[in-house]
Structures are given as structure tokens and as C-alpha cells.
Design an enzyme around this catalytic site. Sequence first.
Site, PDB file in Angstrom:
ATOM      1  N   GLU A  41      11.224  59.243  -2.749  1.00 23.67           N
ATOM      2  CA  GLU A  41       9.816  59.571  -2.502  1.00 23.67           C
ATOM      3  C   GLU A  41       9.356  60.737  -3.371  1.00 23.67           C
ATOM      4  O   GLU A  41       8.206  60.782  -3.813  1.00 23.67           O
ATOM      5  CB  GLU A  41       9.601  59.866  -1.011  1.00 23.67           C
ATOM      6  N   ASN A  75      17.251  62.620   7.514  1.00 23.16           N
ATOM      7  CA  ASN A  75      16.080  63.042   6.730  1.00 23.16           C
ATOM      8  C   ASN A  75      14.830  62.768   7.558  1.00 23.16           C
ATOM      9  O   ASN A  75      14.369  61.637   7.633  1.00 23.16           O
ATOM     10  CB  ASN A  75      16.040  62.267   5.404  1.00 23.16           C
ATOM     11  N   HIS A 113      15.052  62.736  -3.894  1.00 20.35           N
ATOM     12  CA  HIS A 113      14.758  61.593  -3.008  1.00 20.35           C
ATOM     13  C   HIS A 113      13.774  60.661  -3.707  1.00 20.35           C
ATOM     14  O   HIS A 113      12.885  61.104  -4.440  1.00 20.35           O
ATOM     15  CB  HIS A 113      14.206  62.079  -1.678  1.00 20.35           C
ATOM     16  N   LYS A 167      11.858  63.581   6.984  1.00 20.70           N
ATOM     17  CA  LYS A 167      10.671  63.398   6.146  1.00 20.70           C
ATOM     18  C   LYS A 167       9.503  64.203   6.753  1.00 20.70           C
ATOM     19  O   LYS A 167       9.726  65.301   7.278  1.00 20.70           O
ATOM     20  CB  LYS A 167      10.366  61.912   5.977  1.00 20.70           C
ATOM     21  N   SER A 192      17.398  52.185   5.691  1.00 21.66           N
ATOM     22  CA  SER A 192      17.293  51.364   6.906  1.00 21.66           C
ATOM     23  C   SER A 192      18.577  51.273   7.714  1.00 21.66           C
ATOM     24  O   SER A 192      18.855  50.250   8.351  1.00 21.66           O
ATOM     25  CB  SER A 192      16.783  49.956   6.553  1.00 21.66           C
ATOM     26  N   GLY A 207      12.964  52.488   4.474  1.00 21.00           N
ATOM     27  CA  GLY A 207      11.773  52.285   5.311  1.00 21.00           C
ATOM     28  C   GLY A 207      11.343  50.850   5.465  1.00 21.00           C
ATOM     29  O   GLY A 207      10.273  50.570   6.010  1.00 21.00           O
ATOM     30  N   GLU A 260      20.571  55.486  -2.305  1.00 25.18           N
ATOM     31  CA  GLU A 260      19.499  54.965  -1.449  1.00 25.18           C
ATOM     32  C   GLU A 260      18.672  53.961  -2.248  1.00 25.18           C
ATOM     33  O   GLU A 260      17.732  54.344  -2.963  1.00 25.18           O
ATOM     34  CB  GLU A 260      18.594  56.105  -0.992  1.00 25.18           C
TER      35      GLU A 260
HETATM   36  O1  LIG Z   1      14.891  57.740   2.946  1.00 24.91           O
HETATM   37  C1  LIG Z   1      15.900  57.625   3.612  1.00 24.91           C
HETATM   38  C2  LIG Z   1      16.170  56.392   4.447  1.00 24.91           C
HETATM   39  O2  LIG Z   1      15.064  56.143   5.266  1.00 24.91           O
HETATM   40  P1  LIG Z   1      15.155  54.929   6.342  1.00 24.91           P
HETATM   41  O3  LIG Z   1      16.464  55.127   7.094  1.00 24.91           O
HETATM   42  O4  LIG Z   1      13.956  55.109   7.217  1.00 24.91           O
HETATM   43  O5  LIG Z   1      15.154  53.667   5.528  1.00 24.91           O
HETATM   44  N1  LIG Z   1      16.797  58.606   3.641  1.00 24.91           N
HETATM   45  O6  LIG Z   1      16.602  59.737   2.883  1.00 24.91           O
END
Ligand SMILES: O=C(COP(=O)(O)O)NO
Length: 251
Positions: free
Chosen positions: A98, A10, A96, A12, A214, A174, A168
Amino acid sequence: MARKFFVGGNYKMNPATKSAADGLVKLLNEAQVKGDVDIVVAPPALYLLPIRDALKTQHVQVSAQNCYLKDSGAFTGEISPAQLADAGIPYVILGHSERRTIFHESSEFVAQKTRAALDKGLTIILCVGETLAEREAGKTTAVVQSQLEPVVKLLQESEWNKIVIAYEPVWAIGTGKVATSQQAQETHAEVRAWLAKSVSSKVAQETRIIYGGSVTGASCRELAAQPDVDGFLVGGASLKPEFVDICNAQA
Ligand SMILES: O=C(COP(=O)(O)O)NO
């Protein structure tokens, strides 16, 4: 049946330039992929077609990071499942954390978008996960189930082969705080058991449940060795050469 390993990248809202995106394509085209794995990278929408057309490896496909639920119309800024399907983009990430926290998407809305994407033949990487406060309050299972329930209501059993569930934990995204293998395995097993009860044992056994939060080249192997961890949805590390190690985590 053995579930085929699945690794999503991803990106982003990265990388910041087309030339950097070209560098990621080079990394993927030169990758020595070992074992049987589905690799899907999700760049920003602007780069979807250029990256898709520049990939020379049959190991990697592309995914959108989100989509709306209508086919077309006055929805400024949105991309439709119909447009993704028409452009030959086979996957879309939905729900997601976010999108849920920054853009206030409810689980019902995510379920409606999942329905719309399925109707256009897309495969969905469906994200679920709890916040740190919810985990510390012992609500992880309840939260993840509440995020999946609206989707279960809208899908036929036969459609679950077009769903990859990405667990997740928000507190791991992150932050550098990857879930322990035990935490990931525990929640993945609970999701699988809930699928068996809520949909069918066939769907529970066949649905891939991947972990995100992560993940790095250093942590991926122990996580991939867990019986209910079927792969990863990788954020930051997908922009680095170690993404290839993560794709080979089960090899
Ligand atoms: O959001 C994430 C994970 O992000 P990280 O690996 O940077 O924690 N995947 O969709």
C-alpha cells in the site's frame, strides 16, 4: 538452525476509535500463546505508545507501519526512525504494497529507509510481493528480487538479523484470496535461494520469511507447516480474536 516463528499484525488505518484499540489490547493480554513465537502488532502511529504501555504480556511487541529516512526536519506528516528508537518502538514495517502503490514508494526509497531504520537499531519487517498481472506473466520471482536488490546493496551481511522479509502477493492482500501453501512455499523457497546467492547461505538460512495476504485462522496451519514459511503478516484477521489462533499456528 530453527527460525523462531514470527507473527505480525498490521492494523493499517484501524481501528477507528481508541476504545476499539483498547479492546485489541485486552485480546492480546488475555491471549493463551502456545509455543515459541515473536508477536508484533503494528497499530496506527497515534496508538503506538498507548498500546505499547497497555500491553501486559511479554509475548507481544509493537511496530510502526512506516517511517521516513531523516532523523528530524520539515517533513510534514512523517515519523523518523530516530523518534521511533527514542520512544522505544523496536520494529517498523517498510515497503508495504500500500506504500508502494498508493504512496508511490520505489524499491530504492524503501531500501534507503531500511538503511536509516537499521542505523537507529530498529528491526524491519520488509514487505515484497507481486501484482496479479505480474504473477500471471510469470514475473513473480523477478519482481520480488527487484524489490530486494536495492536493500542487499545497502546492508552488511551481519545486519540481516534485523530484517524479517514479508512476502505479500498484492493479489492476496485484502481480497480473501489467500495464496495456496504451494504458491507461498514456492516463492519463499525462491527468495531464500536468492538470498543464499546474493548475500550468504547463513543469511538465507537464518532470515525469517513470513507470508501475508488474507491469512485467517482457517488457512494459517497449512501455510505454517511449509518449511520456508516462518510466520505471517496479518491484516484484517489481526483485528479479530482469530489472530490468537494465527499466532499459535505452529504450536
Ligand atoms: O497487508 C497485509 C495483509 O492484509 P490481509 O490479511 O487483510 O490480506 N499485511 O501487511
